[in-house]
Scaffold this motif. Structure first.
Motif, PDB file in Angstrom:
ATOM      1  N   VAL A 229       0.843  -1.195   0.000  1.00 12.29           N
ATOM      2  CA  VAL A 229       0.000   0.000   0.000  1.00 12.29           C
ATOM      3  C   VAL A 229       0.875   1.240   0.000  1.00 12.29           C
ATOM      4  CG1 VAL A 229      -1.739   1.253   1.289  1.00 12.29           C
ATOM      5  CG2 VAL A 229      -1.806  -1.218   1.213  1.00 12.29           C
ATOM      6  N   ILE A 230       0.604   2.168  -0.889  1.00 15.41           N
ATOM      7  CA  ILE A 230       1.271   3.462  -0.816  1.00 15.41           C
ATOM      8  C   ILE A 230       0.209   4.534  -0.631  1.00 15.41           C
ATOM      9  CG2 ILE A 230       3.457   3.123  -2.026  1.00 15.41           C
ATOM     10  CD1 ILE A 230       1.940   4.004  -4.584  1.00 15.41           C
ATOM     11  N   SER A 231       0.546   5.495   0.206  1.00 15.37           N
ATOM     12  CA  SER A 231      -0.391   6.606   0.398  1.00 15.37           C
ATOM     13  C   SER A 231      -0.112   7.668  -0.646  1.00 15.37           C
ATOM     14  CB  SER A 231      -0.210   7.215   1.783  1.00 15.37           C
ATOM     15  OG  SER A 231      -0.632   6.309   2.748  1.00 15.37           O
ATOM     16  N   VAL A 232      -1.156   8.194  -1.212  1.00 13.53           N
ATOM     17  CA  VAL A 232      -0.963   9.243  -2.200  1.00 13.53           C
ATOM     18  C   VAL A 232      -0.725  10.560  -1.477  1.00 13.53           C
ATOM     19  CG1 VAL A 232      -2.288   8.154  -4.013  1.00 13.53           C
ATOM     20  CG2 VAL A 232      -3.448   9.571  -2.345  1.00 13.53           C
ATOM     21  N   GLN A 233      -0.074  11.452  -2.199  1.00 15.10           N
ATOM     22  CA  GLN A 233       0.248  12.733  -1.603  1.00 15.10           C
ATOM     23  C   GLN A 233      -0.924  13.687  -1.767  1.00 15.10           C
ATOM     24  OE1 GLN A 233       3.673  14.536  -3.321  1.00 15.10           O
ATOM     25  NE2 GLN A 233       3.843  16.016  -1.654  1.00 15.10           N
ATOM     26  N   ARG A 234      -1.347  14.244  -0.648  1.00 19.87           N
ATOM     27  CA  ARG A 234      -2.461  15.181  -0.727  1.00 19.87           C
ATOM     28  C   ARG A 234      -1.961  16.566  -1.079  1.00 19.87           C
ATOM     29  NH1 ARG A 234      -7.442  14.626   0.729  1.00 19.87           N
ATOM     30  NH2 ARG A 234      -7.929  16.558   1.750  1.00 19.87           N
ATOM     31  N   GLY A 235      -2.757  17.270  -1.817  1.00 18.40           N
ATOM     32  CA  GLY A 235      -2.381  18.625  -2.193  1.00 18.40           C
ATOM     33  C   GLY A 235      -2.479  19.559  -0.999  1.00 18.40           C
ATOM     34  N   PRO A 236      -1.871  20.737  -1.102  1.00 16.22           N
ATOM     35  CA  PRO A 236      -1.911  21.690   0.013  1.00 16.22           C
ATOM     36  C   PRO A 236      -3.305  22.272   0.188  1.00 16.22           C
ATOM     37  CG  PRO A 236      -0.867  22.671  -1.896  1.00 16.22           C
ATOM     38  CD  PRO A 236      -1.131  21.255  -2.253  1.00 16.22           C
TER      39      PRO A 236
ATOM     40  N   PRO B 211      -6.081  24.856   0.081  1.00 12.67           N
ATOM     41  CA  PRO B 211      -6.207  26.021  -0.804  1.00 12.67           C
ATOM     42  C   PRO B 211      -6.377  27.306  -0.007  1.00 12.67           C
ATOM     43  CG  PRO B 211      -8.237  24.752  -0.802  1.00 12.67           C
ATOM     44  CD  PRO B 211      -7.255  23.985   0.025  1.00 12.67           C
ATOM     45  N   GLY B 212      -6.108  28.394  -0.666  1.00 14.33           N
ATOM     46  CA  GLY B 212      -6.286  29.702  -0.059  1.00 14.33           C
ATOM     47  C   GLY B 212      -5.061  30.129   0.734  1.00 14.33           C
ATOM     48  N   GLY B 213      -5.144  31.279   1.370  1.00 14.57           N
ATOM     49  CA  GLY B 213      -4.056  31.793   2.176  1.00 14.57           C
ATOM     50  C   GLY B 213      -2.914  32.329   1.326  1.00 14.57           C
ATOM     51  N   ALA B 214      -1.733  32.438   1.991  1.00 16.30           N
ATOM     52  CA  ALA B 214      -0.565  32.965   1.278  1.00 16.30           C
ATOM     53  C   ALA B 214      -0.134  31.980   0.192  1.00 16.30           C
ATOM     54  CB  ALA B 214       0.575  33.202   2.261  1.00 16.30           C
ATOM     55  N   GLY B 215      -0.177  30.679   0.539  1.00 15.64           N
ATOM     56  CA  GLY B 215       0.180  29.659  -0.453  1.00 15.64           C
ATOM     57  C   GLY B 215      -0.740  29.727  -1.655  1.00 15.64           C
TER      58      GLY B 215
ATOM     59  N   LEU C 245      -7.611  22.701  -6.550  1.00 12.22           N
ATOM     60  CA  LEU C 245      -7.596  22.496  -5.094  1.00 12.22           C
ATOM     61  C   LEU C 245      -8.890  23.001  -4.471  1.00 12.22           C
ATOM     62  CD1 LEU C 245      -3.956  23.477  -4.134  1.00 12.22           C
ATOM     63  CD2 LEU C 245      -4.976  21.235  -3.972  1.00 12.22           C
ATOM     64  N   ARG C 246      -9.313  24.174  -4.914  1.00 14.21           N
ATOM     65  CA  ARG C 246     -10.537  24.736  -4.333  1.00 14.21           C
ATOM     66  C   ARG C 246     -11.763  23.915  -4.718  1.00 14.21           C
ATOM     67  NH1 ARG C 246     -10.515  30.429  -2.571  1.00 14.21           N
ATOM     68  NH2 ARG C 246      -8.346  31.052  -2.479  1.00 14.21           N
ATOM     69  N   ARG C 247     -11.746  23.361  -5.927  1.00 15.47           N
ATOM     70  CA  ARG C 247     -12.912  22.609  -6.367  1.00 15.47           C
ATOM     71  C   ARG C 247     -12.939  21.190  -5.782  1.00 15.47           C
ATOM     72  NH1 ARG C 247     -15.889  23.977 -10.781  1.00 15.47           N
ATOM     73  NH2 ARG C 247     -17.287  22.427  -9.909  1.00 15.47           N
ATOM     74  N   LEU C 248     -11.758  20.643  -5.452  1.00 18.92           N
ATOM     75  CA  LEU C 248     -11.723  19.236  -5.066  1.00 18.92           C
ATOM     76  C   LEU C 248     -11.356  18.981  -3.607  1.00 18.92           C
ATOM     77  CD1 LEU C 248     -10.013  17.560  -8.157  1.00 18.92           C
ATOM     78  CD2 LEU C 248     -12.418  17.873  -7.716  1.00 18.92           C
ATOM     79  N   ARG C 249     -10.420  19.756  -3.073  1.00 23.56           N
ATOM     80  CA  ARG C 249      -9.895  19.393  -1.773  1.00 23.56           C
ATOM     81  C   ARG C 249     -10.930  19.639  -0.682  1.00 23.56           C
ATOM     82  NH1 ARG C 249      -6.507  20.622   2.438  1.00 23.56           N
ATOM     83  NH2 ARG C 249      -4.842  19.120   2.800  1.00 23.56           N
TER      84      ARG C 249
ATOM     85  N   VAL D 151      -8.602  10.932   3.370  1.00 24.06           N
ATOM     86  CA  VAL D 151      -9.870  11.517   3.809  1.00 24.06           C
ATOM     87  C   VAL D 151     -11.042  10.963   3.004  1.00 24.06           C
ATOM     88  CG1 VAL D 151     -11.019  13.676   4.349  1.00 24.06           C
ATOM     89  CG2 VAL D 151      -8.548  13.595   4.266  1.00 24.06           C
ATOM     90  N   GLY D 152     -10.807  10.694   1.740  1.00 21.73           N
ATOM     91  CA  GLY D 152     -11.897  10.252   0.887  1.00 21.73           C
ATOM     92  C   GLY D 152     -12.672  11.411   0.301  1.00 21.73           C
ATOM     93  N   ASP D 153     -12.007  12.530   0.093  1.00 23.93           N
ATOM     94  CA  ASP D 153     -12.681  13.642  -0.574  1.00 23.93           C
ATOM     95  C   ASP D 153     -12.382  13.558  -2.069  1.00 23.93           C
ATOM     96  OD1 ASP D 153     -10.062  14.219  -0.569  1.00 23.93           O
ATOM     97  OD2 ASP D 153     -10.224  16.275   0.128  1.00 23.93           O
ATOM     98  N   ASN D 154     -12.883  14.536  -2.811  1.00 22.80           N
ATOM     99  CA  ASN D 154     -12.716  14.489  -4.260  1.00 22.80           C
ATOM    100  C   ASN D 154     -11.258  14.529  -4.679  1.00 22.80           C
ATOM    101  OD1 ASN D 154     -15.331  14.189  -4.973  1.00 22.80           O
ATOM    102  ND2 ASN D 154     -15.723  16.373  -5.264  1.00 22.80           N
ATOM    103  N   TYR D 155     -10.430  15.233  -3.903  1.00 25.06           N
ATOM    104  CA  TYR D 155      -9.023  15.307  -4.279  1.00 25.06           C
ATOM    105  C   TYR D 155      -8.361  13.935  -4.163  1.00 25.06           C
ATOM    106  CZ  TYR D 155      -4.426  17.244  -4.971  1.00 25.06           C
ATOM    107  OH  TYR D 155      -3.196  17.520  -5.492  1.00 25.06           O
TER     108      TYR D 155
END
Lengths: 177, 425
Positions: free
Chosen positions: A9-16, A18-22, B231-235, B285-289
């Motif tokens: 099993v490998i865990s996928v990388q979650r995106g950061p 959204p919003g904020g300074a990033g 990210l905004r639409r999926l995460r 988490v099991g969200d769209n992302y």
């Protein structure tokens, strides 16, 4: 869990988040990265094909419109009207009516010949089972894939139409292409 | 002479009666007014002809403003009666028919049906055939995910993804055409093996594809992974926890996105999947992302499997030698009377399958694709039923999108990846 996946099993990388300074950075930075990806693809050149003028060549195994064949030396039809193709057809689109060959009228090489041979191309699903079923290689799937017509009745191909040499419309792929 | 009177046409049809019997007023509760304005729930039809429903799916959505309060998927618009038709055809003629259910996973449909029939027959499939099946199944999985990625990104407004995905899909369809003669609905997998060996030059084509594909997947990631709009639409949009998903019977990438590594290729290996070294991508988490990245990672794993299948492709027959089941080779027809008799028998009547029933599950691109076949000892199946993953997964839509925005409903439906041909069968 009834089954242990172990190390597979490998865990996928979650995106950061959204919003904020990033988010403000990504709105420019990541968009630019996307644009870079897109513009780099421009250098690869287009892969589209100008279809009606330019045609995609088909592979030897391609299953296009059916063809009936004759023996080249005698000119007799290969089909002996055994109806195996009609039996094999999952869409029931082939109709064969067999008749006896007579000394005056010799159509095929066997005892009988197909007096009527019709394929309803509007029902055909191009699975190629007729070609597989035919023990005499009398019917094969050709290269032609341009079969649209204005009338459904025009899509019922008779024996004469299937025996005729087709227009050379769909090119065959050369060896190793 | 009196003219025959026509029956009154005002009587509603049974379908209309059924539809009108659904009492929608129960869903229209009074909602407390916000800011002095009266608000009430609005019931809206989305589809069946809506481009974002990925087929002819009708969604009866109950909206409060822009927020989805309830949702009912209504299916049946592409019902083709394939399961019933299969009862009227001999076993080998069922293969091209069941392939047309889930029209993006035709190799999987054929594999599930052939696997079930082989189990009933107690038939051993040659190793080469198993590897060839795996090779094509995994290419088909990539192809299916590419269509999903392209159309889903299109739903989110990223049109160039669609062109990129269909470019790679074209390469895969080209490979399919080379080996089996058709780009879709190839009927390549047959009971007892595959219909034909791979042609010369096939391996180079697949290797060239495998060399390019990982780089392409990286490019898809570059475009979408950290894009602020994506990210905004999926995460954190429309997540559903593992327990609820399991209760609903959801399988495949949707379940794996919620952190459950359930993959039938590993859990119950079939067709020599135990020989291949690959990993199961899972989300958290099991969200769209998560649903999106899990599928993207799955494509990479599939490329690995395809390469391994090519490397380890054993020599040997590509279909079983059992002449009671598989057609004899063509060259024998001209020389052997016995072969000709077998050929006639198999084409006209087909092989008989011993009575019994079997359920054969495989891991399709959308989840567990199972085929149930009951045989009564004749040459036609008495019942064929497919457990299609899209059908089961679709019922997770309502719990996912409840209290989300209607725009997120579109994104969630895209990430759900339902194929209506498979749902309605």
């Amino acid at each position: 869990m009834p089954w242990n996946p172990g190390d597979d099993v490998i865990s996928v990388q979650r995106g950061p988040r959204p919003g904020g300074a990033g988010g403000a950075y990504r709105a420019f930075g990541e968009t630019l990265r996307g644009l870079k990806t897109t513009f780099a693809r421009v250098l690869e050149g287009p892969i589209t094909i100008q279809y009606p003028e330019e045609k995609v060549p088909v592979y030897p195994r391609f299953r296009g419109r059916h063809r009936l064949h004759r023996f080249e030396d005698t000119g007799l039809e290969k089909c002996v009207g055994c109806s195996l193709c009609a039996a094999a057809c999952p869409a029931d689109c082939i109709r064969v009516v067999a008749a006896e060959n007579t000394p005056e009228l010799r159509v095929s090489a066997g005892e009988r010949y197909a007096a009527v041979y019709e394929i309803n191309l509007s029902r055909c699903i191009f699975c190629g089972y007729c070609e597989v079923a035919c023990p005499f290689d009398a019917i094969t799937m050709g290269n032609d894939y341009e079969m649209s017509d204005y009338n459904r009745s025009d899509l019922i191909f008779t024996k004469e139409m299937l025996l005729a040499e087709p227009f050379d419309r769909a090119p065959l792929r050369a060896e190793g292409e | 002479m009196s003219t025959p009177t026509r029956p009154p046409t005002t009587r509603p049809t049974p379908y209309r009666e059924m539809e009108e019997s659904i009492d929608l007023s129960a869903q229209l509760q009074h909602v407390p007014a916000v800011g002095g304005a009266e608000q009430e729930l609005l019931t809206l039809n989305m589809g069946p002809h809506h481009p974002a429903t990925h087929g002819v799916l009708r969604l009866l959505v109950t909206l409060e403003g822009e927020v989805v309060r309830d949702l009912k998927p209504i299916i049946g618009y592409v019902h083709t009666g394939i399961e019933k038709t299969a009862e009227d055809k001999s076993y080998w003629k069922v293969i091209p028919i069941v392939e047309r259910m889930d029209y993006l996973a035709y190799y999987f449909n054929a594999m599930a049906f052939c696997g079930a029939t082989e189990t009933l027959l107690g038939l051993e499939v040659p190793k080469r055939a198993q590897y060839l099946r795996v090779l094509h199944l995994e290419l088909n999985r990539i192809m299916s995910h590419l269509v999903w990625l392209g159309t889903s990104a299109l739903d989110l407004g990223a049109i160039s993804m669609f062109w990129y995905c269909f470019r790679e899909r074209e390469t895969i369809l080209d490979i399919f055409e080379m080996s089996s003669g058709q780009r879709m609905h190839t009927r390549y997998i047959q009971v007892g093996g595959v219909i034909d060996d791979i042609p010369a030059g096939f391996e180079e084509k697949v290797r060239a594809f495998c060399a390019v594909m990982p780089e392409r997947i990286e490019q898809y990631g570059d475009l979408l992974n950290k894009n602020e709009i994506v990210l905004r639409r999926l995460r954190n949009v429309c997540p559903l926890d593992e327990a609820t998903l399991l209760e609903l019977g959801v399988t495949g990438p949707l379940l794996r996105a919620a952190g459950n590594p359930w993959d039938l290729r590993k859990a119950m290996p079939y067709s020599s999947y135990e020989d291949f070294d690959f990993q199961i991508p899972v989300g958290t988490v099991g969200d769209n992302y998560d649903r999106y990245v899990v599928r993207l990672a799955e494509m990479k794993e599939s490329v690995k499997i395809v390469e391994q299948a090519l490397d380890g492709l054993p020599e040997g027959p590509f279909i079983t030698e059992d002449r009671k089941v598989a057609l004899p080779p063509r060259h024998e027809l001209a020389t052997s009377m016995e072969a000709l008799i077998h050929h006639f028998k198999l084409v006209t009547e087909g092989f008989r399958v011993p009575p019994g029933e079997v359920y054969y599950p495989i891991e399709g691109p959308r989840g567990e694709l199972g085929c149930f076949v009951r045989s009564d000892g004749s040459s036609k199946p008495a019942r064929v039923h497919m457990r299609d993953p899209s059908f089961v997964n679709l019922q997770a839509t309502a719990p996912m999108v409840r209290d989300a925005y209607i725009a997120d409903l579109i994104a969630t439906l895209a990430m759900l990846d339902p194929i209506l041909g498979g749902i309605d069968r």
